[in-house]
Structures are given as structure tokens and as C-alpha cells.
Motif scaffolding. Structure first.
Motif, PDB file in Angstrom:
ATOM      1  N   ASP A 149       0.629   6.463  -1.276  1.00  0.00           N
ATOM      2  CA  ASP A 149      -0.455   7.146  -0.560  1.00  0.00           C
ATOM      3  C   ASP A 149      -0.283   7.084   0.953  1.00  0.00           C
ATOM      4  O   ASP A 149      -0.912   7.846   1.679  1.00  0.00           O
ATOM      5  N   TYR A 150       0.561   6.156   1.450  1.00  0.00           N
ATOM      6  CA  TYR A 150       0.897   6.062   2.872  1.00  0.00           C
ATOM      7  C   TYR A 150      -0.322   5.808   3.755  1.00  0.00           C
ATOM      8  O   TYR A 150      -0.344   6.184   4.917  1.00  0.00           O
ATOM      9  N   ASN A 151      -1.341   5.152   3.212  1.00  0.00           N
ATOM     10  CA  ASN A 151      -2.545   4.901   3.999  1.00  0.00           C
ATOM     11  C   ASN A 151      -2.456   3.621   4.818  1.00  0.00           C
ATOM     12  O   ASN A 151      -2.956   3.562   5.937  1.00  0.00           O
ATOM     13  N   ARG A 152      -1.851   2.581   4.259  1.00  0.00           N
ATOM     14  CA  ARG A 152      -1.694   1.337   5.003  1.00  0.00           C
ATOM     15  C   ARG A 152      -0.328   1.337   5.693  1.00  0.00           C
ATOM     16  O   ARG A 152       0.694   1.568   5.043  1.00  0.00           O
ATOM     17  N   CYS A 153      -0.347   1.073   6.989  1.00  0.00           N
ATOM     18  CA  CYS A 153       0.873   1.162   7.795  1.00  0.00           C
ATOM     19  C   CYS A 153       1.086  -0.126   8.577  1.00  0.00           C
ATOM     20  O   CYS A 153       0.120  -0.774   9.007  1.00  0.00           O
ATOM     21  N   LEU A 154       2.336  -0.483   8.759  1.00  0.00           N
ATOM     22  CA  LEU A 154       2.718  -1.579   9.638  1.00  0.00           C
ATOM     23  C   LEU A 154       3.165  -0.955  10.956  1.00  0.00           C
ATOM     24  O   LEU A 154       4.218  -0.319  11.029  1.00  0.00           O
ATOM     25  N   VAL A 155       2.342  -1.099  11.982  1.00  0.00           N
ATOM     26  CA  VAL A 155       2.585  -0.486  13.284  1.00  0.00           C
ATOM     27  C   VAL A 155       3.238  -1.509  14.200  1.00  0.00           C
ATOM     28  O   VAL A 155       2.747  -2.632  14.342  1.00  0.00           O
ATOM     29  N   SER A 156       4.358  -1.124  14.811  1.00  0.00           N
ATOM     30  CA  SER A 156       5.096  -2.016  15.707  1.00  0.00           C
ATOM     31  C   SER A 156       4.926  -1.548  17.146  1.00  0.00           C
ATOM     32  O   SER A 156       5.210  -0.383  17.457  1.00  0.00           O
ATOM     33  N   LEU A 157       4.475  -2.435  18.001  1.00  0.00           N
ATOM     34  CA  LEU A 157       4.236  -2.135  19.411  1.00  0.00           C
ATOM     35  C   LEU A 157       4.916  -3.193  20.265  1.00  0.00           C
ATOM     36  O   LEU A 157       4.751  -4.394  20.034  1.00  0.00           O
ATOM     37  N   ASP A 165       8.478  -7.111  19.403  1.00  0.00           N
ATOM     38  CA  ASP A 165       7.244  -6.361  19.227  1.00  0.00           C
ATOM     39  C   ASP A 165       6.247  -7.146  18.388  1.00  0.00           C
ATOM     40  O   ASP A 165       6.563  -8.180  17.803  1.00  0.00           O
ATOM     41  N   VAL A 166       5.025  -6.632  18.371  1.00  0.00           N
ATOM     42  CA  VAL A 166       3.952  -7.154  17.535  1.00  0.00           C
ATOM     43  C   VAL A 166       3.770  -6.180  16.385  1.00  0.00           C
ATOM     44  O   VAL A 166       3.730  -4.965  16.593  1.00  0.00           O
ATOM     45  N   VAL A 167       3.672  -6.704  15.160  1.00  0.00           N
ATOM     46  CA  VAL A 167       3.484  -5.860  13.980  1.00  0.00           C
ATOM     47  C   VAL A 167       2.058  -6.051  13.480  1.00  0.00           C
ATOM     48  O   VAL A 167       1.632  -7.182  13.207  1.00  0.00           O
ATOM     49  N   ARG A 168       1.323  -4.937  13.357  1.00  0.00           N
ATOM     50  CA  ARG A 168      -0.092  -5.005  12.979  1.00  0.00           C
ATOM     51  C   ARG A 168      -0.384  -3.995  11.879  1.00  0.00           C
ATOM     52  O   ARG A 168       0.157  -2.887  11.880  1.00  0.00           O
ATOM     53  N   GLU A 169      -1.268  -4.376  10.976  1.00  0.00           N
ATOM     54  CA  GLU A 169      -1.634  -3.488   9.865  1.00  0.00           C
ATOM     55  C   GLU A 169      -2.684  -2.483  10.324  1.00  0.00           C
ATOM     56  O   GLU A 169      -3.675  -2.845  10.961  1.00  0.00           O
ATOM     57  N   TRP A 170      -2.460  -1.244   9.951  1.00  0.00           N
ATOM     58  CA  TRP A 170      -3.317  -0.149  10.416  1.00  0.00           C
ATOM     59  C   TRP A 170      -3.648   0.746   9.222  1.00  0.00           C
ATOM     60  O   TRP A 170      -2.819   0.926   8.321  1.00  0.00           O
ATOM     61  N   ASP A 171      -4.844   1.318   9.215  1.00  0.00           N
ATOM     62  CA  ASP A 171      -5.312   2.157   8.105  1.00  0.00           C
ATOM     63  C   ASP A 171      -5.380   3.611   8.545  1.00  0.00           C
ATOM     64  O   ASP A 171      -6.092   3.942   9.502  1.00  0.00           O
ATOM     65  N   GLY A 180      -8.704  -8.445  10.122  1.00  0.00           N
ATOM     66  CA  GLY A 180      -8.168  -9.527   9.309  1.00  0.00           C
ATOM     67  C   GLY A 180      -6.921  -9.150   8.541  1.00  0.00           C
ATOM     68  O   GLY A 180      -6.500  -9.882   7.630  1.00  0.00           O
ATOM     69  N   GLY A 181      -6.311  -8.021   8.885  1.00  0.00           N
ATOM     70  CA  GLY A 181      -5.129  -7.556   8.170  1.00  0.00           C
ATOM     71  C   GLY A 181      -3.872  -8.296   8.593  1.00  0.00           C
ATOM     72  O   GLY A 181      -3.903  -9.231   9.405  1.00  0.00           O
ATOM     73  N   PHE A 182      -2.768  -7.867   8.052  1.00  0.00           N
ATOM     74  CA  PHE A 182      -1.491  -8.484   8.394  1.00  0.00           C
ATOM     75  C   PHE A 182      -1.221  -8.338   9.889  1.00  0.00           C
ATOM     76  O   PHE A 182      -1.456  -7.271  10.475  1.00  0.00           O
ATOM     77  N   MET A 183      -0.695  -9.401  10.507  1.00  0.00           N
ATOM     78  CA  MET A 183      -0.278  -9.356  11.902  1.00  0.00           C
ATOM     79  C   MET A 183       0.841 -10.367  12.102  1.00  0.00           C
ATOM     80  O   MET A 183       0.678 -11.552  11.815  1.00  0.00           O
ATOM     81  N   VAL A 184       1.999  -9.866  12.563  1.00  0.00           N
ATOM     82  CA  VAL A 184       3.135 -10.720  12.873  1.00  0.00           C
ATOM     83  C   VAL A 184       3.212 -10.821  14.391  1.00  0.00           C
ATOM     84  O   VAL A 184       3.345  -9.800  15.070  1.00  0.00           O
ATOM     85  N   PRO A 185       3.134 -12.025  14.947  1.00  0.00           N
ATOM     86  CA  PRO A 185       3.129 -12.174  16.413  1.00  0.00           C
ATOM     87  C   PRO A 185       4.413 -11.659  17.055  1.00  0.00           C
ATOM     88  O   PRO A 185       5.421 -11.413  16.379  1.00  0.00           O
ATOM     89  N   GLU A 186       4.357 -11.539  18.370  1.00  0.00           N
ATOM     90  CA  GLU A 186       5.471 -10.970  19.126  1.00  0.00           C
ATOM     91  C   GLU A 186       6.775 -11.717  18.852  1.00  0.00           C
ATOM     92  O   GLU A 186       6.886 -12.923  19.029  1.00  0.00           O
ATOM     93  N   ALA A 187       7.741 -10.964  18.386  1.00  0.00           N
ATOM     94  CA  ALA A 187       9.086 -11.482  18.099  1.00  0.00           C
ATOM     95  C   ALA A 187       9.923 -10.281  17.718  1.00  0.00           C
ATOM     96  O   ALA A 187       9.422  -9.167  17.585  1.00  0.00           O
ATOM     97  N   LYS A 188      11.197 -10.496  17.537  1.00  0.00           N
ATOM     98  CA  LYS A 188      12.036  -9.425  17.012  1.00  0.00           C
ATOM     99  C   LYS A 188      12.089  -9.605  15.507  1.00  0.00           C
ATOM    100  O   LYS A 188      12.943 -10.295  14.976  1.00  0.00           O
ATOM    101  N   SER A 189      11.113  -9.022  14.849  1.00  0.00           N
ATOM    102  CA  SER A 189      10.885  -9.272  13.431  1.00  0.00           C
ATOM    103  C   SER A 189      11.430  -8.157  12.555  1.00  0.00           C
ATOM    104  O   SER A 189      11.693  -7.046  13.014  1.00  0.00           O
ATOM    105  N   ASP A 190      11.563  -8.478  11.275  1.00  0.00           N
ATOM    106  CA  ASP A 190      11.954  -7.524  10.244  1.00  0.00           C
ATOM    107  C   ASP A 190      10.896  -7.633   9.145  1.00  0.00           C
ATOM    108  O   ASP A 190      10.765  -8.681   8.511  1.00  0.00           O
TER     109      ASP A 190
END
Length: 707
Positions: A149-157, A165-171, A180-190
Motif C-alpha cells: 500500500d506504500y502508506n508507511r515510509c522511512l524518510v531520510s533527511l 542522515d536521520v531516518v523517521r517514519e512517515w504516514d 512514536g514511530g520508528f526513528m533512527v538517530p543521525e548516522a550513516k545507516s542502512d
């Protein structure tokens, strides 16, 4: 679209993280070592002084402001092509930048309106407004939305444009970040979706969690509602690996997740994650690049021969066998012929799309099942042009491609399975194409290899003229003709201005790229890297032999690995080149593997800490090659303070050394941005105008004085 990689899947200087411990060195050995202190007061004071001198000298050019304004207008023009980023069912997304939105609007439109050429855009995220609201200089790094459905997205900024970058869950339904969604703190993440409530995360987990190349070494499974620190380990690599990460591929409605351990820059072991969470090794060779899955067939590009299949071919394995762990035999999908090379591969629900280079001219073919094999369908796209796949629509088996050339404005097409191409949008002409001649020639390199290059010059221009040669020469990255105003890494409209000045612009297809498949790249690996430099010199000397230019009236332009090429050119052949544009460069090849991402690239260049490798690296390392008493051409260095791939110290140290030895140097280090330097169009326009003023001053006016 399930998967879209160029055949040369890893282009120089993918993201990395931490810096390995520096090799033992002191300022007694390297008196410019202090310039490696990226944010140090002394180093930044020097950078700002150099920036100021260059800015003062070049903005005094009477045409500077006109050039800057024209470049900015071209970059911000709302007639730019709205390339489709992803197709989500009946919606298509796009990232749009213009004067009002320099950091971009992530937006969507209905697929029907987009295909009709009249997209009705709806803003999803206004990156500029978000940054203002949050007090951050956000730069868009993309969004990964969970199928089907592509409604939940992991947005990298990214803050400021670095690779971290910071990875945050977006609807996508609420158009907001998930409380309260997923959030990966600033790093070079995968980060990859495993399912709606689970992620696979590779990031900086703490001491020892990163490889010496700076990538994540450990991938963990993170469940929604639990602390990130409690995530469970799925796969670990070792410190000397390049990285450990994950990715997902759709096959119709089925989603397959893979874990990959990069053991070197060009080799990765890959496992499929079964529904029960267990991992099974795939039969894909570690040197091959997985491209997609179609109808239960796992498709990959071969960089090395496999059984009877040559390097450069596309093959497949049945997923049933992969899941069972039975190591099924590969089957041939496509084999290029003659002087062809596979440039890119994408899969949709019922087709494999392959973009080809044929003597560096682009083509697109669609493959559909024909019994146990594949039937090829050519596509009705313009000939003798650069064809680039942008994205694809799985359900409708449509490929979106752009077609362009030096004098052909970029045009976006939607290509159907029957080969018919529908024009969706084309850029307006920025100049009269009939006033410019475009030719392809072949130079003969030192070892007899024929090296193609493309040349543009104004009709009726007097010869000899000054020449600008852009080249790269590494990491399987082909250099393809683009419209003379559109390529930011080649400084936007700089090529157009140069040709309009009556000069010669050249794009050289030297070895190291992917213009003729894997062998073209392998011809420059490690001890063979001099071949790339010799190819460049052959192109320059061919221009001289044709009477188009003269020695000392030639500028070389290169960025990143191409910056290494340009640095070698001025130190090995100061008699041939009269100017050099050196962007985000590798230059100190003795220390490159100890600076930021450098350890990632030792398979390309060799390990300078190994005496045998340093023997051949030392023969071309530009920083060490600068000698007192030699007159080098005036050089223009450009880079970014926040480049966390190639250390800005490379450009800084070589600039300082050249200046101290009495050579003129122009220098422009942008304090934001990343490896691509410009965080927005404003900086790109400034850089283009500065470079034009520099080339005119040095090559046309013959001014070799320092700025």
C-alpha cells in the motif's frame, strides 16, 4: 519497480561513516597535515582566506553576475522535467526543486494525470518548510515506502547535506511523521522494512559496530514499540568488511528481503531471509549484482564470467531453488554483443528492461518470457543519444526513461511492452542546436586501445581554440553525453558557455568506466590505473593532432575519482594541460585509506600501507608528485567542508603545497553540502559562474597570476 541498479552498481564514493585510526604521520613528514582538521579554526581560517581571494578575483569578471543569474534561472526553471521517483499503485512521486523550494518538495500525482502530461501534484513534504519549522538545514535523502500500500515510509533527511542522515517514519495518508514511530538517530545507516512492525537496521550501534571503511558492520531486527538498543542481531561482518546491510525486492505481490555482507568494494555475499526469519545463502556469485525478481526468477548482472556465461551478461536463478537452498543452476537472460555493454537493468511484473550502450550510444530493450527463454523487443527511442532509466511502473509494465545528448534537450518517455514510447515532457531548448557541431572520435592510447570521446564546438569557430575535457575513469561509472546545460557535476551550463565562447568541449570515455562492460573497468584496477591517465592524454593529444587546440590550451575537469585523474594530469603532464578543474578530489593517495571512506576503495586503487601496492600508487599520487621548481598550470579546486566521503583535506593540502611552491591556485570550499558540494541551486549557480570566469582568465586571456 522492483530493483533498478546500473550494471556498475557501485559508483565511486558511496556513503560511509567513521574514520579508521590515522596512519602514523607527523607534520615533520607532512607539513600540511593540519589542514586535515576539518572544522579546526586554523584550517577554516585558511580556507576562508583562499575562498575570499578566489571570489574577489573571479566575481570581478564583467560576465560573472550574468552567468550566475543564467545558471540559477536554468536550475530553477519550472519547465524542468518532473522525473517520476517511484510509482505507488496509481500514484507517482517526484522531488521538485525551484527558486521557492531550493531543498525540494516531495510530492505525488495520479499516474493517469502524469501519463497524460498534466500531472496534478499534491505536496507530501515541503523540505524547506520542515527545516525552518525544526531549525534544521535538512537535505532530502529519499523515502522508502512499504509495499503493497506504500502508506508507511522511512524518510531520510540529512542535516546540511552530508551522508549522515536521520531516518523517521512517515504516514502518506496523514502526511505527517508517525507519533512514536520508528526513528533512527543521525548516522550513516542502512534501514529496510521487514514488515509493517519490524525493521532491519544497520547503524552505529557503538564502539566496534562499524567497519574500518565506516559502514555498519552489524544488522539487527528492530520491533515496533521496543527500544532501538534492544534490537536483535541478524548478521555480523568483520571490521575489514566494507559493510553489512539489507534490501527488499518485490515480485508481483510477494516481497523478498535480503541481507548482504560486502566483503570488498566489488564483492558481496547475499542471503535471502525466509518467512521464519532464517537466512539462506543465495547462489549469486559475490561479484554479481542482483537486479530484481520477476515471475519467480532472481535476476543478476555478471561482473565476472560464470560457467559458460561471460562477464557483462544477465542471468537468473529460480527463486524456488534459492528458498530451498538447493543452489540451482543459472540461466541466461541476456548477453550483449559486439561493442555493447549493459548499463542498467530493471524488472516490472512481466518484463525485464535493459538499457545498453553501443559504442557509448544508448538503447533500451524489453525482455518478455518466450517459453523457457526471453524474447527481445526493441523500443522506439531516438538513436545516437544517452538513454537513462529513471523508474518503472510494475503493474503496467512501463519503463520511464530520459533521452538526451549534447544538443538534444532531455525528454522523458514512458515506454510500453510493445516498444512504443510516449513523450511525456521535454525541456525547452536553451540554445540553437543548429549552431553547434557534435562529433564522436576515437583516440589511440599508449597501449593501442581505441578511446572514444564526444566533442562539441560552435559551427564556424576558428581553430585552434581552447579545449575543456571532462573525464572520470573509475568505479565502472560511464561518462555519457548530456545536454550542455544540465549536468551539475560538470557545472551546469559551463559547457554551453564554453562552446558559445568559440572553444571546444569534450567528454572522454576513458577506461575505468563501464562504457564497454566489466573489462573496460578492470583495465584500470590497482597497478593498471595509469591506463586511465594515458587514455586522457591520448584524447588531449588527438585534439592537438586534429588542429582543434594546442598544448597548454587544454583544461581537464574531473570530480571525485575524476579529481584524482585531473590531479595526476597536471603533475604528470604540465606541458599538455594549461588549467584544471578539480572537484571533491582524492589526491593524497598515501593517506587516502585512512581518511573518511577511503578504506572502501582499496580494491580499486590498492593499499598504500602495503609496500608493494605503494610502489605503483606512488607513481601517480598527485600530492606526493608536486615538486618545487616545476611550473604547474593554475588549478581550480572546489569541495565541501561537510563532504564525509572524500576528505576535504585532499584539496586543501594540495592547494597549500602548490601555493607554497609558487603556483597560482583558485579555491572554493563550500561550507555546507556534501560530496556533491552544492546543497541547493544557489551554490551550483555560483560555482558554474566562478568556473567560467576562471577558464576565460587562464586559458583565453592567458593570465597565470595568482588570485
Amino acid at each position: 519497480m522492483k530493483r533498478l541498479f546500473p550494471a556498475a552498481a557501485l559508483v565511486l564514493l558511496t556513503a560511509c561513516t567513521t574514520t579508521p585510526p590515522p596512519a602514523a604521520v607527523s607534520e615533520a613528514v607532512d607539513p600540511y597535515l593540519w589542514l586535515e582538521d576539518i572544522h579546526g579554526d586554523r584550517a577554516l581560517t585558511q580556507v576562508k582566506q583562499w575562498n575570499g581571494r578566489t571570489q574577489a578575483a573571479l566575481t570581478a569578471d564583467p560576465a560573472y553576475e550574468r552567468d550566475r543569474a543564467e545558471a540559477r534561472a536554468i536550475l530553477d526553471d519550472e519547465s524542468q522535467i518532473a522525473e517520476p521517483g517511484q510509482v505507488f499503485g496509481d500514484q507517482v512521486t517526484n522531488l521538485w526543486r525551484d527558486a521557492q523550494h531550493p531543498r525540494g518538495l516531495w510530492r505525488q500525482a495520479s499516474l493517469a494525470s502524469f501519463l497524460a502530461g498534466k500531472p496534478e501534484w499534491q505536496t507530501l513534504i515541503d523540505v524547506d518548510a520542515l527545516g525552518k519549522a525544526e531549525g534544521k538545514s535538512w537535505v532530502w535523502h529519499g523515502a522508502d515506502c512499504l509495499a503493497p500500500d506504500y502508506n508507511r515510509c522511512l524518510v531520510s533527511l540529512s542535516p546540511g547535506g552530508s551522508d549522515a542522515d536521520v531516518v523517521r517514519e512517515w504516514d502518506r495518508r496523514t502526511k505527517a511523521f508517525v507519533p512514536g514511530g520508528f526513528m533512527v538517530p543521525e548516522a550513516k545507516s542502512d534501514v529496510t522494512w521487514l514488515d509493517a512492525d519490524t525493521l532491519l537496521v544497520g547503524t552505529d550501534w557503538g564502539e566496534g559496530a562499524m567497519t574500518t571503511s565506516g559502514y555498519p558492520r552489524v544488522v539487527k531486527r528492530w520491533k515496533r514499540g521496543t527500544p532501538l538498543a534492544s534490537a536483535e542481531t541478524v548478521k555480523e561482518g568483520i571490521a575489514t568488511d566494507i559493510s553489512v546491510g539489507s534490501f527488499a525486492i518485490m515480485d508481483g505481490d510477494t516481497r523478498h528481503v535480503f541481507v548482504r555482507r560486502g566483503t570488498s568494494f566489488y564483492a558481496s555475499d547475499t542471503w535471502l531471509m525466509r518467512p521464519d526469519g532464517s537466512l539462506v545463502a543465495t547462489p549469486v556469485p559475490d561479484t554479481a549484482d542482483i537486479q530484481g525478481i520477476i515471475g519467480g526468477e532472481l535476476v543478476a548482472f555478471l561482473n565476472k564470467p560464470l560457467d559458460a556465461f561471460p562477464a557483462g551478461a544477465v542471468v537468473s536463478w529460480p527463486m524456488s531453488g534459492v528458498i530451498a537452498g538447493s543452489s540451482p543452476a543459472p540461466r541466461l537472460v541476456f548477453q550483449p554483443s559486439g561493442k555493447q555493454a549493459v548499463q542498467g537493468v530493471a524488472t516490472t511484473d512481466h518484463a525485464i528492461w535493459i538499457s545498453l550502450l553501443d559504442d557509448v550510444s544508448g538503447k533500451l530493450v524489453a525482455l518478455t518470457r518466450d517459453g523457457n527463454g526471453w524474447r527481445q523487443q526493441s523500443t522506439a527511442l531516438p538513436a545516437n543519444a544517452t538513454v537513462s532509466m529513471v523508474s518503472a511502473d510494475d503493474a503496467h509494465d512501463t519503463a520511464f526513461v530520459t533521452v538526451q545528448g549534447f544538443v538534444v534537450p532531455p525528454t522523458l518517455y514512458a515506454v510500453a511492452l510493445d516498444g512504443q514510447a510516449r513523450e511525456l515532457q521535454s525541456l525547452p531548448a536553451r540554445f540553437d542546436a543548429l549552431t553547434i557541431d557534435v562529433e564522436q572520435h576515437f583516440a589511440t592510447s599508449r597501449d593501442g586501445t581505441k578511446i572514444p570521446y564526444f566533442m562539441a564546438r560552435r559551427k564556424g569557430a576558428s581553430a585552434p581554440a581552447a579545449a575543456l575535457i571532462h573525464a572520470y575513469g573509475g568505479f565502472r561509472n560511464p561518462q555519457l553525453p548530456t545536454y550542455l546545460t544540465t549536468e551539475p557535476y560538470r557545472a551546469g551550463p559551463l559547457a554551453k558557455w564554453w562552446v558559445e565562447d568559440g572553444q571546444v568541449y569534450v567528454l572522454a570515455n576513458i577506461r575505468g568506466g563501464g562504457e564497454y562492460g566489466p573489462a573496460w573497468h578492470e583495465a584500470t584496477l590497482r597497478e593498471k590505473h595509469q591506463n586511465a591517465f594515458d587514455d586522457l592524454y591520448a584524447v588531449a593529444e588527438d585534439l592537438v593532432a586534429r588542429g582543434l587546440t594546442t598544448k597548454g590550451k587544454i583544461a581537464v575537469s574531473g570530480r571525485s575519482n575524476g579529481g584524482l585523474l585531473a590531479g595526476a594530469a597536471i603533475t604528470q603532464r604540465p606541458d599538455l594541460f594549461g588549467a584544471a578543474i578539480i572537484g571533491s578530489p582524492l589526491l593524497d593517495m598515501k593517506r587516502y585509506s585512512h581518511l573518511l571512506a577511503g578504506a572502501s576503495w582499496m580494491e580499486e586503487y590498492g593499499n598504500p600501507d602495503v609496500p608493494g601496492d605503494w610502489t605503483f600508487i606512488s607513481k601517480y599520487s598527485p600530492y606526493q608528485a608536486v615538486k618545487p621548481g616545476v611550473k604547474y598550470p593554475p588549478v581550480f579546486f572546489y569541495s565541501s567542508t561537510e563532504d564525509d566521503r572524500v576528505h576535504p583535506g585532499h584539496a586543501r593540502k594540495m592547494a597549500a603545497k602548490l601555493i607554497d611552491y609558487g603556483n597560482p591556485v583558485y579555491f572554493h570550499e563550500y561550507l555546507e553540502g556534501g560530496h556533491s558540494v552544492g546543497a541547493d541551486h544557489a551554490e551550483d549557480a555560483v560555482r558554474a559562474a566562478l568556473l567560467h570566469a576562471y577558464l576565460k582568465r587562464v586559458l583565453i586571456e592567458g593570465d597565470r597570476s595568482a588570485p
